[in-house]
Design a protein around this motif. Structure first.
Motif, short mmCIF file in Angstrom:
data_model
loop_
_atom_site.label_atom_id
_atom_site.label_comp_id
_atom_site.label_asym_id
_atom_site.label_seq_id
_atom_site.Cartn_x
_atom_site.Cartn_y
_atom_site.Cartn_z
N GLU A 241 0.84 -1.30 0.05
CA GLU A 241 0.21 0.17 -0.01
C GLU A 241 0.88 1.20 -0.08
O GLU A 241 0.68 2.37 -0.65
CB GLU A 241 -0.95 0.16 1.14
N LYS A 242 2.00 1.29 0.54
CA LYS A 242 2.74 2.25 0.68
C LYS A 242 3.50 2.60 -0.56
O LYS A 242 3.50 3.72 -1.15
CB LYS A 242 4.18 2.26 1.84
N ALA A 243 3.97 1.66 -1.21
CA ALA A 243 4.52 1.79 -2.84
C ALA A 243 3.19 2.33 -3.70
O ALA A 243 3.75 2.99 -4.65
CB ALA A 243 5.01 0.35 -3.17
N PHE A 244 2.19 1.59 -3.58
CA PHE A 244 0.93 2.06 -4.12
C PHE A 244 0.68 3.78 -3.98
O PHE A 244 0.77 4.71 -4.92
CB PHE A 244 -0.33 1.46 -3.94
N HIS A 245 0.68 4.18 -3.01
CA HIS A 245 0.70 5.57 -2.65
C HIS A 245 1.82 6.33 -3.01
O HIS A 245 1.40 7.54 -3.55
CB HIS A 245 0.67 5.80 -1.02
N MET A 246 3.07 5.81 -2.83
CA MET A 246 4.23 6.42 -3.42
C MET A 246 4.19 6.88 -4.98
O MET A 246 4.85 7.68 -5.73
CB MET A 246 5.45 5.92 -3.05
N SER A 247 3.49 5.86 -5.67
CA SER A 247 3.58 6.01 -7.15
C SER A 247 2.67 7.13 -7.73
O SER A 247 2.83 7.88 -8.79
CB SER A 247 2.67 4.70 -8.00
N PHE A 248 1.57 7.67 -6.64
CA PHE A 248 1.04 8.92 -6.91
C PHE A 248 1.87 10.18 -6.56
O PHE A 248 1.62 11.08 -7.11
CB PHE A 248 -0.62 8.84 -6.24
N VAL A 249 2.31 10.00 -5.49
CA VAL A 249 3.11 11.09 -5.17
C VAL A 249 4.53 11.39 -5.67
O VAL A 249 4.76 12.71 -5.90
CB VAL A 249 3.86 10.69 -3.42
N SER A 250 4.94 10.46 -6.48
CA SER A 250 5.84 10.61 -7.32
C SER A 250 5.80 11.52 -8.72
O SER A 250 6.57 12.04 -9.23
CB SER A 250 6.56 9.44 -7.87
#
Length: 385
Positions: A241-250
């Protein structure tokens, strides 16, 4: 003790200049703290993500759906405790400016995977039993004045049309960082409507949420899920879930970097202003410093006086900036609740604010201190009169 008293007396000898310098440092420190907090909030979704939840989406892009038939196969993967699914709905309330996160979900399993959404038992049961029912976060309900039992109509964008819902519950977050601006409703309501109007869009989901027994199993489960659907018409990408959120933040990382640079530039600018102020002060007091030297004061004493005054003024500005940070953060959290789930300045940020103010005082005091401490008595006395 004498040096401290002398510094305190000198702080506001030129009141207007000193007050403006203190206010300038305070504003810079305040801006630095708020911008730093904004950047940290941007990453808060990833930082507070659960380490026992995985997100499975289409390997090409999130905008491409996955068949609902994948669900039972995912639930059968060793290490998976439960799995749910959802669709990004993309609707708005009355006007396009009233846009917020809204998802079509499978209620029972979804709420089981998100225990941070606290919902009264009666409201939860009412939601589960009503196909057209929905639940919303407390902040979202407060923004639009919604109450349990209200009829809410959303205007669809991805799924065009007017969609009617009955508000069956208002959840609140288990923690302050829990998102309370989400609108959740039954996926079956969406799917049944698609079967009647656009059959080719039925029986498809945007993503699966996969719960694992412990974080250590996450890599193996992700690999097993993706291997299961490899070379299919809809391959999957499973990530934490963290990586999923980071894909949007990036996607907006450049903006965040720009904001960070601006926060540093604010400090640099006020540092130059404070240095100029201290240079003016030292230049005006050259004769005074020469007189003190004739009375037996050493260069070290003068350095302490000048440097101490620079640091004291900057720290006063820093303390004022820290004090102003709290009402400013409260105002942002109250008035801009639609954009920020919470806006709390961390102790670490407050410490950095004071360190920034201290650095302004140290840097701006270096040149005036050197000049005052090394002035020759004869050269200084020429300035008198």
């Amino acid at each position: 003790m004498f040096i401290l008293k002398y510094i305190l007396r000198n702080l506001f000898r030129h009141r207007l200049r000193s007050v403006l310098t203190v206010v300038g440092v305070a504003v810079a420190v305040l801006a630095y703290g708020l911008l730093t907090t904004l950047v940290s909030l941007w990453y808060s979704g990833a930082e507070h993500a659960s380490d026992t939840r995985l997100i499975t989406r289409n390997a090409i892009s999130l905008i491409f759906p996955l068949p609902i038939s994948y669900l039972e196969r995912i639930r059968g993967v060793p290490g998976v405790t439960t799995a749910s699914y959802g669709n990004w709905f993309g609707a708005y309330y009355k006007e396009q400016k009233n846009f917020f996160a809204n998802y079509a979900i499978e209620p029972r399993s979804y709420l089981e995977l998100y225990p941070e959404f606290i919902l009264p038992t009666k409201e939860k049961n009412d939601f589960l039993l009503d196909r057209k029912g929905c639940i919303v976060g407390e902040r979202l309900a407060r923004t639009y004045g919604w109450k349990v039992g209200d009829l809410i109509t959303l205007k669809g964008t991805i799924y065009p049309g007017d969609w009617e819902f009955v508000l069956r519950g208002i959840y609140h977050g288990k923690e302050k960082a829990t998102e309370e601006r989400i609108f959740l409703f039954h996926w079956t309501y969406l799917n049944e409507t698609m079967r009647r109007s656009v059959p080719r869009r039925a029986d498809q989901v945007g993503y699966f949420v996969v719960g694992v027994k412990n974080p250590g199993l996450a890599p193996d489960v992700a690999l097993a899920v993706d291997s299961m659907f490899k070379n299919s018409l809809a391959e999957t990408l499973t990530e934490t879930e963290k990586a999923f959120h980071m894909s949007f933040v990036s996607m907006t990382e450049a903006i965040m970097v720009a904001i960070q640079i601006v926060s540093y530039m604010v400090i640099a600018i006020i540092m130059v202003v404070a240095a100029n102020t201290m240079a003016m002060t030292a230049r005006e007091r050259i004769g005074e410093y020469a007189t003190l030297k004739t009375l037996g004061f050493k260069g070290g004493h003068l350095a302490g006086l000048i440097f101490g005054e620079s640091v004291a003024i900057s720290l006063l500005g820093g303390l004022l900036g820290v004090a102003l940070t709290f009402p400013a953060a409260h105002w942002i959290e109250t008035e801009l609740a639609q954009y920020f789930p919470y806006f709390t300045v961390s102790p670490k940020t407050l410490l950095f604010e004071l360190l920034a103010a201290l650095s302004v005082g140290v840097v701006s005091g270096i040149f005036p201190t050197w000049r005052g401490a090394t002035i020759r008595i004869a050269d200084g006395l020429k300035r008198i009169g």
